[in-house]
Motif scaffolding. Sequence first.
Motif, short mmCIF file in Angstrom:
data_model
loop_
_atom_site.label_atom_id
_atom_site.label_comp_id
_atom_site.label_asym_id
_atom_site.label_seq_id
_atom_site.Cartn_x
_atom_site.Cartn_y
_atom_site.Cartn_z
N GLU A 1 -17.44 55.69 -49.49
CA GLU A 1 -18.28 55.60 -48.29
C GLU A 1 -17.81 54.46 -47.38
O GLU A 1 -17.81 54.60 -46.15
N ALA B 1 -14.65 55.60 -45.55
CA ALA B 1 -14.99 56.57 -44.51
C ALA B 1 -15.62 55.89 -43.30
O ALA B 1 -15.30 56.21 -42.15
N LYS B 2 -16.51 54.92 -43.55
CA LYS B 2 -17.18 54.24 -42.44
C LYS B 2 -16.20 53.41 -41.63
O LYS B 2 -16.24 53.40 -40.39
N ALA C 1 -12.96 53.86 -41.46
CA ALA C 1 -12.02 54.78 -40.80
C ALA C 1 -12.63 55.33 -39.51
O ALA C 1 -11.97 55.41 -38.47
N GLU C 2 -13.91 55.68 -39.58
CA GLU C 2 -14.60 56.20 -38.40
C GLU C 2 -14.66 55.15 -37.29
O GLU C 2 -14.42 55.43 -36.13
N LYS C 3 -14.94 53.90 -37.69
CA LYS C 3 -15.04 52.81 -36.71
C LYS C 3 -13.68 52.54 -36.05
O LYS C 3 -13.61 52.19 -34.87
N GLY D 1 -11.23 54.78 -35.74
CA GLY D 1 -10.62 55.98 -35.18
C GLY D 1 -9.51 56.56 -36.04
O GLY D 1 -8.59 57.20 -35.53
N CYS E 1 -8.23 59.13 -38.94
CA CYS E 1 -8.59 60.39 -39.59
C CYS E 1 -8.14 60.35 -41.05
O CYS E 1 -6.95 60.15 -41.32
N GLU F 1 -8.56 65.13 -45.93
CA GLU F 1 -9.67 65.71 -46.66
C GLU F 1 -9.29 66.03 -48.09
O GLU F 1 -8.18 66.51 -48.36
#
Length: 298
Positions: A38, A41-42, A44-46, A48, A50, A53
Amino acid sequence: MIKARRHPAKQIFYCFGCGEGGNVFKFMMKIENLTFQEAVAKLAEKCGVCLPEKEMSRAEKERLARLERLYKINDVTARYYQKVLLETNAGKPYLEYLLKRGLSREIIEKFTLGAAPESWDNLTGFLRKKGIKDEEMLDLGLASRSKDGRRVFDRFRGRAMFPIRDERGRVIAFGGRLNDPEAKAQKYMNSTETPLFHKGRVLYGLDMAKNAMRSEDAALLVEGYMDVIALHQAGFDSAVASLGTSLTEEQARIIARHTDRIVISYDADGAGQAAAQRAIDILKKCDLQVKVLRIPGA
């Protein structure tokens, strides 16, 4: 609260309070109580980025897709109940009840409280128009089937509605309180056990309380929905409840992930005191420091 010094050159942190240290992933895991996956993922999202999967089997993909759909149905339902409460004549008696109990409109909206009027097909009719199947409503405990199996109808009727959320803030179930004090049915009723909801593994209000529990290094444990909401309205943001049932060891372990100190504030009657003693025994098994709040004259 983690009071940490960052070292930009080495890309690490060190906490002088507890001695914890590590990289940015460990910091995110500690400060927001996330798993490693988690936290990755957080971040990585912040940033940008990718992430690749994970390869999943067809069965796994179907299972996750079904769970996501169930979460969305619950969210749609919570919003519908709140719209009924705040914007319709059918919801006025329930809104008046909540306001008389001392809740502000702001806190009502914050906790997404709603209303299920005394109707057999208020919700089911709405959800069918949204393309939601009867079997999905039954799986989520939103509807019941008649004894002859020919009809599916609203399970919650004539009740003020309390969405129950998981730690991530997703609606996983509902609790309903009867608005008619003369009614013979049970005053409070929760959703049945579902693929999303297992009562003994959930603490009501945890999504709202977890940050305060960590920053204050304490949790306030009460009995029901109204207790939690009233305390949050009064500024006691670390309040959670065990959904009106005896505290379970799993709920105690959830609390222990956020703090090692807890204050119990159950009802002052005999049943409340007996429940408090049972909770103390369970909480101590998880090495939590337990205190009981006594309010003179309450």
